[in-house]
Design an enzyme around this catalytic site. Structure first.
Site, PDB file in Angstrom:
ATOM      1  N   GLN A 193      40.681  43.380  35.280  1.00 42.24           N
ATOM      2  CA  GLN A 193      40.822  42.678  36.082  1.00 42.24           C
ATOM      3  C   GLN A 193      39.202  42.734  36.558  1.00 42.24           C
ATOM      4  OE1 GLN A 193      44.476  41.873  38.549  1.00 42.24           O
ATOM      5  NE2 GLN A 193      44.456  43.681  38.044  1.00 42.24           N
ATOM      6  N   ASP A 241      38.429  40.530  45.274  1.00 44.86           N
ATOM      7  CA  ASP A 241      39.797  40.106  46.112  1.00 44.86           C
ATOM      8  C   ASP A 241      39.648  38.812  46.795  1.00 44.86           C
ATOM      9  OD1 ASP A 241      40.506  42.614  45.270  1.00 44.86           O
ATOM     10  OD2 ASP A 241      40.070  43.637  47.209  1.00 44.86           O
TER      11      ASP A 241
HETATM   12  O1  F6P Z   1      38.758  45.740  46.275  1.00 47.19           O
HETATM   13  C1  F6P Z   1      38.858  45.676  44.757  1.00 47.19           C
HETATM   14  C2  F6P Z   1      40.116  46.459  44.121  1.00 47.19           C
HETATM   15  O2  F6P Z   1      39.966  46.270  42.841  1.00 47.19           O
HETATM   16  C3  F6P Z   1      41.362  46.044  44.564  1.00 47.19           C
HETATM   17  O3  F6P Z   1      41.731  44.708  44.123  1.00 47.19           O
HETATM   18  C4  F6P Z   1      41.993  47.271  44.471  1.00 47.19           C
HETATM   19  O4  F6P Z   1      43.243  47.452  45.283  1.00 47.19           O
HETATM   20  C5  F6P Z   1      41.142  48.434  44.486  1.00 47.19           C
HETATM   21  O5  F6P Z   1      40.033  47.867  44.529  1.00 47.19           O
HETATM   22  C6  F6P Z   1      41.243  49.547  43.285  1.00 47.19           C
HETATM   23  O6  F6P Z   1      40.453  50.549  43.884  1.00 47.19           O
HETATM   24  P1  F6P Z   1      39.931  51.471  42.834  1.00 47.19           P
HETATM   25  O7  F6P Z   1      39.027  51.014  41.774  1.00 47.19           O
HETATM   26  O8  F6P Z   1      39.358  52.736  43.687  1.00 47.19           O
HETATM   27  O9  F6P Z   1      41.144  52.233  42.168  1.00 47.19           O
END
Ligand code: F6P
Length: 366
Positions: free
Chosen positions: A286, A152
């Site tokens: 991503q 992020d």
């Molecule tokens: O903080 C990294 C991130 O990929 C964010 O961009 C996204 O909101 C979140 O983690 C997604 O989290 P998870 O992998 O728990 O779905």
């Protein structure tokens, strides 16, 4: 021998392996032993196979791999005292009182809390006979260093976080791919981009990908944005543009705090402009895949600096994050960096975007 623990915590990010590799090899080079704490803090809480020594060759062939080979997790038990007591006991079983933690702001705050609780935890373990007084006396404080692992790029104090550059590459690749099919059909695409509350990824991707419109949390559009966006896209078409691409940050919202979603934007383009529109949610694509060259070298340098930091640390040292400022590796006070990051989030929540941008840009002693 000095023993260093290394762990990755929170969401994974490309480049974490490069950092772990650098920590292991620098540690060995400087005469220390390095232990992996696996699956984030869970490895310390569980003990047993959760903590194991890493040798030089154990981190061979990982530099180019995405994710983290030592595992990561968001560990609930570690937030409770019982979990922290178990973690301290298991670390002390291996003689570890120096830690390098690679994670986001939540993981880094948790680590600092653990560091502050450490003398108390050790005293309790000794009182209850779970460790000897000799062990307690030999490890009265915990010395830590943090590396920011998060795609992020949301931590105040460092120009880049581990994984952000790789994620940006992945997003721009996806935009290029989408642009070709969009142009063939003269379609519009609305692409949802990650970043939690931070607009770094969508904003940079919109510029690098030559997109038409972008929604980021830090700069919500003024009322009437629907008309503005449609007008802009309409004139793009009129000028001969064959593809239209709009990026929507996953944390995007309007001036009233109402979320702006990719589906909502798609419906608008279809209804008002009659555009044949598709939504693409890039999601965890991503966060995966090979780290970029930038992430590999930055993480390598940061891992090296983190080992130096914990080896030189004394019980009175201020805990630092190792980050990048003006293209140089820098020591950033951990507590202030996390506090300021939260300050930014609070401003965004209160919709004081100017204050948020100022707080994000605030530097340490400059
Ligand atoms: O903080 C990294 C991130 O990929 C964010 O961009 C996204 O909101 C979140 O983690 C997604 O989290 P998870 O992998 O728990 O779905």
């Amino acid at each position: 021998t000095t023993r260093i623990g290394v762990l990755t915590s929170g969401g994974d990010a490309q480049g974490m392996n490069a950092a772990v590799r650098a920590v292991v090899r620098t540690g060995i080079h400087l005469g220390a032993e390095v232990y992996a704490i696996r699956e984030g803090w869970q490895g310390a809480v569980d003990g047993g196979d959760g903590i194991s020594r890493l040798d030089w060759d154990d981190v061979g062939s990982v530099l180019h791999r995405g994710g983290t080979v030592i595992g990561t997790a968001r560990c609930r038990e570690f937030r409770e005292r019982a979990g922290q007591l178990a973690a301290a006991r298991h670390l002390l079983e291996h003689g570890i009182d120096r830690l390098i933690v690679i994670g986001g702001d939540g993981s880094l705050t948790g680590t600092d809390e653990f560091r502050r609780n450490w003398p108390d935890l050790v005293a309790e373990l000794a009182r209850e006979g779970q460790i000897t007084q000799e062990v307690a006396d030999a490890h009265t404080s915990l010395m830590i260093a943090g590396l920011v692992g998060s795609i992020d790029n949301d931590l105040v104090g460092t120009d880049m976080t581990i994984g952000a550059d790789s994620a940006l590459h992945r997003i721009v690749d996806a935009i290029d791919t989408i642009a070709s099919t969009a142009a063939s059909h003269q379609r519009s695409f609305v692409v949802e981009v990650m970043g939690r509350h931070c607009g770094y990824l969508p904003l940079m991707a919109a510029i690098a990908g030559g997109c038409d419109y972008v929604f980021v949390p830090e700069d919500p559009p003024a009322d009437g944005w629907e008309d503005d966006m449609c007008e802009l896209l309409r004139s793009g078409r009129a000028a001969g543009r064959r593809d239209s691409i709009v990026l929507v940050a996953e944390g995007a919202h309007d001036r009233h705090g109402t979320p702006i979603t990719a589906t909502q934007v798609k419906d608008l383009l279809a209804e008002r402009l009659g555009e044949d529109t598709r939504v693409t949610i890039l999601g965890h694509v991503q966060r995966g895949g090979s780290p970029s060259a930038y992430d590999r070298w930055m993480s390598t340098l940061l891992g090296y600096a983190a080992v130096q930091e914990v080896l030189e640390a004394t019980p009175d040292s201020v805990p630092h994050i190792l980050g990048v400022r003006h293209n140089r590796i820098a020591q950033i006070p951990l507590v202030e960096a996390v506090q300021q990051t939260r300050e930014v989030a609070r401003h965004v929540e209160r919709q004081d975007y100017e204050a948020a941008v100022t707080a994000r840009g605030a530097s340490f002693g400059e």
